[in-house]
Design an enzyme around this catalytic site. Sequence first.
Site, PDB file in Angstrom:
ATOM      1  N   HIS A 232       5.689  -1.375   5.096  1.00 22.12           N
ATOM      2  CA  HIS A 232       4.267  -1.472   4.767  1.00 22.12           C
ATOM      3  C   HIS A 232       3.665  -0.173   4.227  1.00 22.12           C
ATOM      4  O   HIS A 232       3.196  -0.140   3.090  1.00 22.12           O
ATOM      5  CB  HIS A 232       3.489  -1.950   5.998  1.00 22.12           C
ATOM      6  CG  HIS A 232       2.058  -2.245   5.704  1.00 22.12           C
ATOM      7  ND1 HIS A 232       1.667  -3.071   4.665  1.00 22.12           N
ATOM      8  CD2 HIS A 232       0.908  -1.805   6.273  1.00 22.12           C
ATOM      9  CE1 HIS A 232       0.345  -3.133   4.630  1.00 22.12           C
ATOM     10  NE2 HIS A 232      -0.134  -2.367   5.598  1.00 22.12           N
TER      11      HIS A 232
ATOM     12  N   ASP B 295       8.075  -5.608   3.876  1.00 22.50           N
ATOM     13  CA  ASP B 295       6.739  -5.797   4.436  1.00 22.50           C
ATOM     14  C   ASP B 295       6.568  -7.246   4.898  1.00 22.50           C
ATOM     15  O   ASP B 295       7.369  -8.133   4.561  1.00 22.50           O
ATOM     16  CB  ASP B 295       5.702  -5.461   3.361  1.00 22.50           C
ATOM     17  CG  ASP B 295       4.368  -5.026   3.936  1.00 22.50           C
ATOM     18  OD1 ASP B 295       4.178  -5.132   5.152  1.00 22.50           O
ATOM     19  OD2 ASP B 295       3.521  -4.563   3.143  1.00 22.50           O
TER      20      ASP B 295
ATOM     21  N   SER C 159      -2.689  -0.732   1.767  1.00 28.67           N
ATOM     22  CA  SER C 159      -3.069  -1.712   2.783  1.00 28.67           C
ATOM     23  C   SER C 159      -4.544  -2.094   2.588  1.00 28.67           C
ATOM     24  O   SER C 159      -4.923  -2.495   1.496  1.00 28.67           O
ATOM     25  CB  SER C 159      -2.794  -1.146   4.183  1.00 28.67           C
ATOM     26  OG  SER C 159      -2.863  -2.166   5.145  1.00 28.67           O
TER      27      SER C 159
END
Length: 257
Positions: free
Chosen positions: A222, A192, A93
Amino acid sequence: MKLLPPQPFTLEGDHRAILLLHGFTGSTKDVKKLGQYLNKQGYTCHAPMYRGHGVSPEEILKYGAKYWWEDVTRGYHHLKDLGYEEIAVVGISLGGVFTLKVGAEFPVKGVVAMCAPIKRRTKEGLFERLYNYAKVYKQFEGKDEKQIAEELEALKELPREAIVEVQKMIQHTSEEIEEIHAPTLVLQGELDDSIYRESAPYIYETVETDAKELIWYHNSGHIITLGKEREKVFADTLHFLDELDWSENVKKNKLHA
């Protein structure tokens, strides 16, 4: 109930060092299982905690991307100070964005970017992530619904410079990706959000190396390091790292002589 904040961790192994980077509103828990897995295969792993993370969501807004980037670079130099000369960087991320920035600005053996939002998120999207984190965190604290609702409303009124900084840093990093010449692995969950799914091929196409690969995980969202396909994520990451051109043995400094 007072929650104990996650901590940075260092798992010492051989001369091959891995810098592990967590995401926005996340913590070292994002990468702890991966670090333990890699350490069992001999790798030294270090994961810093970004300031304001792992505690109350209001703390996150007191800092910003420049502080978190300082925490990342401190993590890199922490490994150097311990005597590790060869470092690969792995992040998820926002940590994936930082991973790309490290790869562009520092000598690294390899880069593993997971679910990195390099095609910028909106300020509203980032705040939504913070808001959702705040709701869950306050529930874990044991607060009642009325207090949670009041604190969430107050959160909406706090300054958001930290979030604006994140946007700017992501934009700047997107312009640096072509400076990455180290072998690069891009990992992405197919479930995602679109911003991440669009970013993965862009990263793959833009890095300036022939030694690159993009892997999709069909049943993952994610935080793929904690998802149902995490074992495959770990194995793919290990395979990539094992294939890097590590020295047979690099003597560490006098601290580890």
